[in-house]
Design a protein around this motif. Structure first.
Motif, PDB file in Angstrom:
ATOM      1  N   ASP A 243       0.839  -1.212   0.000  1.00  0.00           N
ATOM      2  CA  ASP A 243       0.000   0.000   0.000  1.00  0.00           C
ATOM      3  C   ASP A 243       0.865   1.248   0.000  1.00  0.00           C
ATOM      4  O   ASP A 243       0.448   2.302   0.449  1.00  0.00           O
ATOM      5  CB  ASP A 243      -0.902   0.043   1.246  1.00  0.00           C
ATOM      6  CG  ASP A 243      -1.568  -1.276   1.479  1.00  0.00           C
ATOM      7  OD1 ASP A 243      -2.179  -1.780   0.528  1.00  0.00           O
ATOM      8  OD2 ASP A 243      -1.448  -1.813   2.607  1.00  0.00           O
ATOM      9  N   ASN A 244       2.066   1.108  -0.471  1.00  0.00           N
ATOM     10  CA  ASN A 244       3.040   2.197  -0.403  1.00  0.00           C
ATOM     11  C   ASN A 244       3.030   2.932  -1.758  1.00  0.00           C
ATOM     12  O   ASN A 244       3.423   2.365  -2.775  1.00  0.00           O
ATOM     13  CB  ASN A 244       4.394   1.536  -0.118  1.00  0.00           C
ATOM     14  CG  ASN A 244       5.501   2.535   0.059  1.00  0.00           C
ATOM     15  OD1 ASN A 244       5.471   3.597  -0.559  1.00  0.00           O
ATOM     16  ND2 ASN A 244       6.473   2.179   0.878  1.00  0.00           N
ATOM     17  N   PRO A 245       2.558   4.179  -1.789  1.00  0.00           N
ATOM     18  CA  PRO A 245       2.383   4.837  -3.086  1.00  0.00           C
ATOM     19  C   PRO A 245       3.676   4.915  -3.910  1.00  0.00           C
ATOM     20  O   PRO A 245       3.607   4.868  -5.142  1.00  0.00           O
ATOM     21  CB  PRO A 245       1.845   6.223  -2.736  1.00  0.00           C
ATOM     22  CG  PRO A 245       1.985   6.392  -1.278  1.00  0.00           C
ATOM     23  CD  PRO A 245       2.104   5.034  -0.667  1.00  0.00           C
ATOM     24  N   VAL A 246       4.820   5.020  -3.235  1.00  0.00           N
ATOM     25  CA  VAL A 246       6.077   5.083  -4.001  1.00  0.00           C
ATOM     26  C   VAL A 246       6.244   3.792  -4.813  1.00  0.00           C
ATOM     27  O   VAL A 246       6.580   3.823  -6.004  1.00  0.00           O
ATOM     28  CB  VAL A 246       7.283   5.316  -3.065  1.00  0.00           C
ATOM     29  CG1 VAL A 246       8.596   5.135  -3.823  1.00  0.00           C
ATOM     30  CG2 VAL A 246       7.217   6.721  -2.458  1.00  0.00           C
ATOM     31  N   TYR A 249       3.607   3.558  -7.664  1.00  0.00           N
ATOM     32  CA  TYR A 249       4.011   4.335  -8.840  1.00  0.00           C
ATOM     33  C   TYR A 249       5.139   3.610  -9.594  1.00  0.00           C
ATOM     34  O   TYR A 249       5.148   3.578 -10.821  1.00  0.00           O
ATOM     35  CB  TYR A 249       4.494   5.736  -8.455  1.00  0.00           C
ATOM     36  CG  TYR A 249       3.419   6.685  -7.976  1.00  0.00           C
ATOM     37  CD1 TYR A 249       2.125   6.235  -7.689  1.00  0.00           C
ATOM     38  CD2 TYR A 249       3.680   8.039  -7.809  1.00  0.00           C
ATOM     39  CE1 TYR A 249       1.142   7.106  -7.236  1.00  0.00           C
ATOM     40  CE2 TYR A 249       2.703   8.922  -7.362  1.00  0.00           C
ATOM     41  CZ  TYR A 249       1.439   8.440  -7.066  1.00  0.00           C
ATOM     42  OH  TYR A 249       0.484   9.307  -6.626  1.00  0.00           O
ATOM     43  N   LEU A 250       6.092   3.053  -8.820  1.00  0.00           N
ATOM     44  CA  LEU A 250       7.190   2.346  -9.496  1.00  0.00           C
ATOM     45  C   LEU A 250       6.643   1.190 -10.319  1.00  0.00           C
ATOM     46  O   LEU A 250       7.089   0.949 -11.442  1.00  0.00           O
ATOM     47  CB  LEU A 250       8.222   1.853  -8.471  1.00  0.00           C
ATOM     48  CG  LEU A 250       9.149   2.938  -7.911  1.00  0.00           C
ATOM     49  CD1 LEU A 250      10.035   2.384  -6.794  1.00  0.00           C
ATOM     50  CD2 LEU A 250      10.025   3.553  -9.017  1.00  0.00           C
ATOM     51  N   LYS A 255      10.701   0.551 -15.555  1.00  0.00           N
ATOM     52  CA  LYS A 255      11.021  -0.601 -16.403  1.00  0.00           C
ATOM     53  C   LYS A 255      12.427  -1.069 -16.028  1.00  0.00           C
ATOM     54  O   LYS A 255      13.181  -0.336 -15.395  1.00  0.00           O
ATOM     55  CB  LYS A 255      11.013  -0.167 -17.868  1.00  0.00           C
ATOM     56  CG  LYS A 255       9.674   0.341 -18.311  1.00  0.00           C
ATOM     57  CD  LYS A 255       9.586   0.306 -19.833  1.00  0.00           C
ATOM     58  CE  LYS A 255       8.300   0.918 -20.312  1.00  0.00           C
ATOM     59  NZ  LYS A 255       8.491   2.242 -20.908  1.00  0.00           N
ATOM     60  N   ASP A 256      12.779  -2.275 -16.469  1.00  0.00           N
ATOM     61  CA  ASP A 256      14.110  -2.793 -16.141  1.00  0.00           C
ATOM     62  C   ASP A 256      15.213  -1.834 -16.622  1.00  0.00           C
ATOM     63  O   ASP A 256      16.221  -1.667 -15.954  1.00  0.00           O
ATOM     64  CB  ASP A 256      14.308  -4.191 -16.725  1.00  0.00           C
ATOM     65  CG  ASP A 256      13.362  -5.198 -16.057  1.00  0.00           C
ATOM     66  OD1 ASP A 256      12.671  -4.797 -15.085  1.00  0.00           O
ATOM     67  OD2 ASP A 256      13.304  -6.351 -16.503  1.00  0.00           O
ATOM     68  N   GLU A 257      15.004  -1.186 -17.762  1.00  0.00           N
ATOM     69  CA  GLU A 257      16.017  -0.235 -18.269  1.00  0.00           C
ATOM     70  C   GLU A 257      16.284   0.877 -17.256  1.00  0.00           C
ATOM     71  O   GLU A 257      17.399   1.395 -17.177  1.00  0.00           O
ATOM     72  CB  GLU A 257      15.595   0.478 -19.560  1.00  0.00           C
ATOM     73  CG  GLU A 257      15.235  -0.355 -20.731  1.00  0.00           C
ATOM     74  CD  GLU A 257      13.741  -0.610 -20.795  1.00  0.00           C
ATOM     75  OE1 GLU A 257      13.334  -1.658 -20.243  1.00  0.00           O
ATOM     76  OE2 GLU A 257      13.007   0.193 -21.383  1.00  0.00           O
ATOM     77  N   PHE A 289      14.894   7.471  -6.827  1.00  0.00           N
ATOM     78  CA  PHE A 289      14.781   6.622  -8.010  1.00  0.00           C
ATOM     79  C   PHE A 289      13.452   6.887  -8.726  1.00  0.00           C
ATOM     80  O   PHE A 289      13.404   7.061  -9.942  1.00  0.00           O
ATOM     81  CB  PHE A 289      14.898   5.148  -7.609  1.00  0.00           C
ATOM     82  CG  PHE A 289      14.704   4.197  -8.748  1.00  0.00           C
ATOM     83  CD1 PHE A 289      15.516   4.250  -9.881  1.00  0.00           C
ATOM     84  CD2 PHE A 289      13.692   3.234  -8.712  1.00  0.00           C
ATOM     85  CE1 PHE A 289      15.336   3.369 -10.944  1.00  0.00           C
ATOM     86  CE2 PHE A 289      13.510   2.345  -9.768  1.00  0.00           C
ATOM     87  CZ  PHE A 289      14.333   2.426 -10.881  1.00  0.00           C
ATOM     88  N   LEU A 290      12.368   6.956  -7.949  1.00  0.00           N
ATOM     89  CA  LEU A 290      11.054   7.240  -8.559  1.00  0.00           C
ATOM     90  C   LEU A 290      11.094   8.566  -9.311  1.00  0.00           C
ATOM     91  O   LEU A 290      10.580   8.678 -10.431  1.00  0.00           O
ATOM     92  CB  LEU A 290       9.957   7.267  -7.486  1.00  0.00           C
ATOM     93  CG  LEU A 290       8.572   7.698  -7.990  1.00  0.00           C
ATOM     94  CD1 LEU A 290       8.049   6.757  -9.081  1.00  0.00           C
ATOM     95  CD2 LEU A 290       7.565   7.769  -6.839  1.00  0.00           C
TER      96      LEU A 290
END
Ligand code: TRP
Length: 363
Positions: A243-246, A249-250, A255-257, A289-290
């Motif tokens: 339930d963690n919005p971060v 969103y991820l 993507k793997d790239e 990172f996000l």
């Protein structure tokens, strides 16, 4: 049978990343698949007015904002017809006839309408036009003989209601209208993207949106102040990714790239999630990172938006020409509908003869 897409948005504000993952991204992919014969996107200003009657300025201002968001995301006016709902009179006429095919009880059962009534505290003060907007949406969809409606899951009840209207119309008046189907995003967490506060759906009124047109600093500030797991206080604590919005969103954007580019210590989101869950991965690192991932997605969108912002006359003409083309198609459907309902007196050459026969047998 032709494959036809129709979707739309109410122009009550700029579009946000919830619109993007919930539907816009899908529309662009479908557009570029070249599998569809016709594609229509509607700026649903008449629908926006159903609960904004006192606020016409807001709707007016957002016509171009929404058009810019479409173009920014990669909607290509050479492949997709962008139209403005209020400039298609046939939609009102269709709506008028469909109103007779739906009961008040059925509208009251529509879960999206129910929820919207609650959110706006409407109860008995609900404008009639707002209450019946699912029927006008059925007019939007059927006017263009749409087969495929790429939407978020809150719109499913609208598509269901349209299907019922199509069945009812066709069973009373003969096969006339095309039956549409909804097309949802692949990833369930994108159906109804949570807001940056993690509480509810991303929504302008809740002030928890990241807009497609937000600049880099705004996106950074919004991401860095996002909610995460409230029990994840120290880096070494075990964390919740569900339930963690971060992490939500991820799962919609990373993507793997992106890992190879910005966070090479993980190969993919699964590895990153496992680390967070067992403890030892801090929120700040996840948010940074996000932010990098979102910037990767939003930068080209922002650049295309800027291109069209500098060419508003061009955008205006795209809407004008799109609406012209849409009128031709919607008028044809209206003609078919009126013929099926036998109210096409002035284009029906047999009408007067038929009446003459009736009058003479009644004599
Ligand atoms: N109800 C949609 C929304 O709130 C907008 C809309 C209007 C629409 N007409 C439509 C969506 C037809 C799909 C098909 O965003």
């Amino acid at each position: 049978m032709k494959k036809v897409i129709l979707t739309g948005d109410r122009p009550t504000g700029r579009l946000h990343i919830g619109h993007y993952v919930g539907s816009l991204k899908r529309r662009v992919e479908l557009q570029n698949s070249n599998e569809f014969d016709e594609i229509y996107i509607m700026i649903a200003d008449s629908q926006a007015l159903t609960d904004n009657a006192e606020n016409p300025e807001k709707v007016r201002e957002n016509i171009l904002q929404v058009a810019l968001d479409y173009l920014a995301c990669g909607i290509d006016p050479n492949k997709t017809t962008i139209l403005v709902q209020s400039s298609i009179p046939a939609l009102c006429e269709l709506n008028m006839y469909y109103l007779n095919l739906v009961t008040v009880a059925r509208l009251q059962r529509n879960p999206t309408v129910k929820n919207e009534i609650k959110m706006r505290d409407f109860e008995a003060t609900i404008p009639v036009g707002f209450f019946t907007y699912p029927i006008s949406q059925a007019a939007d969809i059927t006017a263009f003989n749409a087969t495929t409606i790429p939407v978020g899951d809150d719109q499913l009840p609208m598509i269901e209601q349209t299907q019922e209207i199509v069945h009812k119309f066709n069973s009373i008046y003969g096969e006339t209208l095309t039956l549409p189907k909804a097309c949802l995003p692949d990833d369930e967490s994108c159906f109804r993207l949570v807001g940056t506060d993690g509480k509810a759906k991303m929504s302008k009124s809740l002030n928890n949106c990241i807009y497609l047109s937000d600049d880099t600093n705004t996106v950074r500030q919004k991401v860095m102040s996002m909610y995460t797991d409230k029990n994840h206080l120290r880096i070494e604590d075990k964390g919740n990714t569900k339930d963690n919005p971060v992490f939500i969103y991820l799962s919609c954007f990373a993507k793997d790239e992106h890992f190879a580019k910005y966070l090479p210590e993980y190969h993919n989101l699964q590895e990153m999630k496992e680390h967070y869950e067992r403890g030892g991965l801090g929120d700040i690192k996840c948010k940074k990172f996000l932010f990098a991932v979102l910037e990767d997605v939003l930068t080209p969108i922002r650049e295309r938006r800027k291109y069209y912002e500098d060419r508003l006359d061009e955008v205006y003409n795209i809407l004008l020409n799109g609406s012209k083309k849409a009128n031709e198609v919607a008028n044809k459907t209206l003609e078919k509908v009126k013929k099926a309902m036998k109210i096409d007196y002035f284009s029906d050459s047999s009408f007067i003869q038929e009446m003459k026969n009736k009058f003479s047998t009644n004599k």
